[in-house]
Scaffold this motif. Structure first.
Motif, short mmCIF file in Angstrom:
data_model
loop_
_atom_site.label_atom_id
_atom_site.label_comp_id
_atom_site.label_asym_id
_atom_site.label_seq_id
_atom_site.Cartn_x
_atom_site.Cartn_y
_atom_site.Cartn_z
N ALA A 242 11.13 -3.25 -8.53
CA ALA A 242 10.14 -3.95 -7.71
C ALA A 242 10.82 -4.99 -6.83
CB ALA A 242 9.08 -4.61 -8.60
N HIS A 243 11.85 -5.64 -7.38
CA HIS A 243 12.61 -6.61 -6.57
C HIS A 243 13.35 -5.90 -5.44
CE1 HIS A 243 15.05 -10.09 -5.58
NE2 HIS A 243 16.12 -9.32 -5.66
N VAL A 244 13.94 -4.75 -5.74
CA VAL A 244 14.63 -3.98 -4.69
C VAL A 244 13.65 -3.62 -3.59
CG1 VAL A 244 15.86 -1.84 -4.18
CG2 VAL A 244 16.35 -3.08 -6.30
N ARG A 245 12.45 -3.17 -3.97
CA ARG A 245 11.45 -2.81 -2.98
C ARG A 245 11.02 -4.04 -2.16
NH1 ARG A 245 7.96 1.42 -2.47
NH2 ARG A 245 9.83 2.59 -3.08
N SER A 246 10.93 -5.21 -2.79
CA SER A 246 10.50 -6.41 -2.08
C SER A 246 11.50 -6.84 -1.02
CB SER A 246 10.28 -7.56 -3.08
OG SER A 246 11.52 -8.04 -3.59
N LEU A 247 12.76 -6.42 -1.17
CA LEU A 247 13.79 -6.81 -0.19
C LEU A 247 13.52 -6.20 1.18
CD1 LEU A 247 16.97 -6.50 -2.44
CD2 LEU A 247 15.90 -8.61 -1.63
N ARG A 248 12.74 -5.14 1.21
CA ARG A 248 12.40 -4.55 2.51
C ARG A 248 11.57 -5.50 3.35
NH1 ARG A 248 10.75 1.67 1.05
NH2 ARG A 248 12.46 2.10 -0.41
N GLU A 249 10.83 -6.39 2.68
CA GLU A 249 10.05 -7.38 3.42
C GLU A 249 10.95 -8.39 4.11
OE1 GLU A 249 7.40 -9.10 0.62
OE2 GLU A 249 6.44 -7.19 0.08
N GLN A 250 12.23 -8.46 3.67
CA GLN A 250 13.21 -9.32 4.32
C GLN A 250 14.02 -8.54 5.35
OE1 GLN A 250 15.55 -11.37 1.30
NE2 GLN A 250 13.80 -11.40 -0.10
N HIS A 251 13.48 -7.39 5.75
CA HIS A 251 14.08 -6.55 6.80
C HIS A 251 15.42 -5.95 6.35
CE1 HIS A 251 10.94 -8.19 9.33
NE2 HIS A 251 11.37 -9.42 9.08
N LEU A 252 15.53 -5.64 5.06
CA LEU A 252 16.69 -4.90 4.56
C LEU A 252 16.27 -3.45 4.36
CD1 LEU A 252 17.63 -7.85 3.90
CD2 LEU A 252 18.80 -6.88 1.93
#
Length: 465
Positions: A242-252
């Protein structure tokens, strides 16, 4: 039986002058200067300098990293550098090095990590200018786009009482560090020293190591390049993903490929699966007695991030393989992979082979244990934490040397081979016309390789400002 002499007779004396050893280690030290690692370490640790005429703490840290990259195992091995002042300049004494390590608290270690990230940005910029794009990992004969991060843990045994060294899950005694390597270049991006009983799948530790690894990647790559995170089943906790997925919100643009547990719903899905296709090996050829199938949609993926796909690989077990009851009944050995790479990102055969290449991190860890973190020097946990960070720095220096200055087999060689052929070479040192010269034996097979590396080092673009 009459003995036959096969070697020339020699007479050994101790009166030689102007001869130095470990000449290739000077290449590592100079590369630390060329990437600004020495200067940024000096800035990070400036507050620890007690007097102007004393040793620069940043330079001490770099010398320790060079010593570890050169194969040293203990602080006493700094003597190899210190006793050759004509080659390495002034090197701190063992007590001075001990004092530095004892002063490196969490705040200072964070400063060192920031300094490493700054030097890495310069090293990657130098690579872009002299070599072009970063190397791409090869899987099944195809390149993997972007950056590939591999997270894995390892056990480091301790043979004496050390703070936070505990009984491990393998019933040994020591530490259980968690590490992250960049498969493209072999760099050691992050590492977390943990007590031996630390869990393999601890979500918080995986998040810490991943976040530290990502901050090591220069901004232009972190936000503009696809990133693949690989881990074994220990990295498949739902909180971590879930943390990995949340990093997409930081444009990764980050995706994962992790091992998954063999639960009863997964077993039922495997029994119901159809459409098995042959697996492929590292060269892209079909692998005999191994098959791959996608089982997405055949069981309830509750808790997994949306869009997660599940692949299963089965192969006929080799004699003596440890099998579960399910594998014994089915006659196959199974491995489950979870990835959020969408359809169109490669065939299931390629995705499975891409994940299997995660095994390369085991070689990185094995080599890392011979480059500093296979043996920790102190009873004090904080000192051993600092030692781990300097070991990671030494691994980076080797990776930068290979990617920036070497070609052919030695650019891909393991550290042991690099030391045996380049780093530990002896030479005659002379000083004429205010210039220091090193003369390596003309008939040494790798003399041209080493002299060429020094020339490439001189030609590297230097940071300005």
């Amino acid at each position: 039986m009459k003995a036959t002499a096969t070697r020339p007779k020699i007479m050994v004396t101790g009166g030689g002058r102007g001869v130095v050893g470990h000449v290739g280690a000077r290449l590592l030290a100079d590369l630390a200067d060329a990437t600004a690692l020495t200067s940024v370490f000096s800035e990070a640790l400036a507050g620890l300098r007690q007097r102007q005429g004393g040793h620069d703490p940043g330079r001490i840290a770099v010398d320790l990293a060079v010593m570890l990259a050169d194969g040293g195992e203990a602080i006493g091995d700094l003597a190899v550098l210190r006793d050759q002042q004509a080659l390495f300049g002034p090197v701190a004494s063992d007590p001075t090095a001990w004092r530095l390590l004892a002063q490196l608290d969490d705040k200072m270690l964070a400063e060192l990590r920031s300094a490493r990230a700054h030097a890495r940005e310069i090293a990657w910029a130098q690579h872009a200018e002299v070599r072009g794009d970063l190397p791409q990992p090869m899987v099944a004969g195809q390149p993997v786009d972007g950056l590939v991060l591999d997270i894995d843990a390892t056990l480091v045994m301790c043979h004496s009482e050390k703070e936070s060294a505990t009984r491990t899950w393998k019933k040994t005694f020591g530490y259980h560090p968690l590490l992250c390597f960049l498969d493209n270049t072999g760099e050691a991006l992050a590492g977390l020293l943990r007590e031996g009983r630390a869990g393999s799948n601890t979500t918080a530790d995986h998040i810490t190591v991943l976040d530290q690894a990502l901050t090591q990647i220069p901004d232009a790559y972190r936000h503009g390049t696809p990133i693949l995170l690989r881990a074994d089943a220990a990295g498949s906790s739902h909180g971590f993903l879930a943390h990995v997925r949340s990093l997409r919100e930081q444009h990764l643009d980050i995706r994962f490929s992790v091992g998954a547990a063999m639960t009863e719903p997964v077993r039922e899905a495997i029994r119901a699966a159809t459409g098995w296709v042959p697996a492929i090996d590292n060269g892209g050829d079909l692998r005999e007695h191994a098959e791959v199938c996608e089982i997405t949609g055949l069981f309830d993926p509750a808790g997994w991030p949306e869009g997660t796909r599940f692949l299963v690989r089965r192969e006929r077990p080799h004699p003596g393989a440890h099998l579960s009851l399910f594998d014994t009944v089915e006659g196959w050995r199974h491995q489950i992979i979870a990835t959020d790479t969408p359809p169109g990102g490669g065939s299931i055969q390629f995705l499975e082979a891409r994940h299997r290449a995660h095994a390369r991190v085991e070689d990185r860890i094995r080599c890392g244990k011979n480059t500093g973190f296979g043996r920790f020097p102190s009873r004090v946990f904080a000192i051993n934490q600092a030692w781990l960070q300097l070991a990671l720095t030494g691994i980076d220096l080797i990776a930068w040397t290979q990617n920036l200055l070497l070609d052919g087999d030695l650019a891909r060689a393991e550290p042991k081979k690099l030391r045996y052929r380049l780093l530990h070479v002896a030479a005659r040192i002379t000083r004429t016309a205010r210039r220091t010269r090193l003369a390596i034996a003309a008939d040494w097979p790798w003399t041209d390789t080493l002299t060429s590396a020094f020339k490439k080092l001189t030609a590297l673009p230097r940071p300005t400002g």
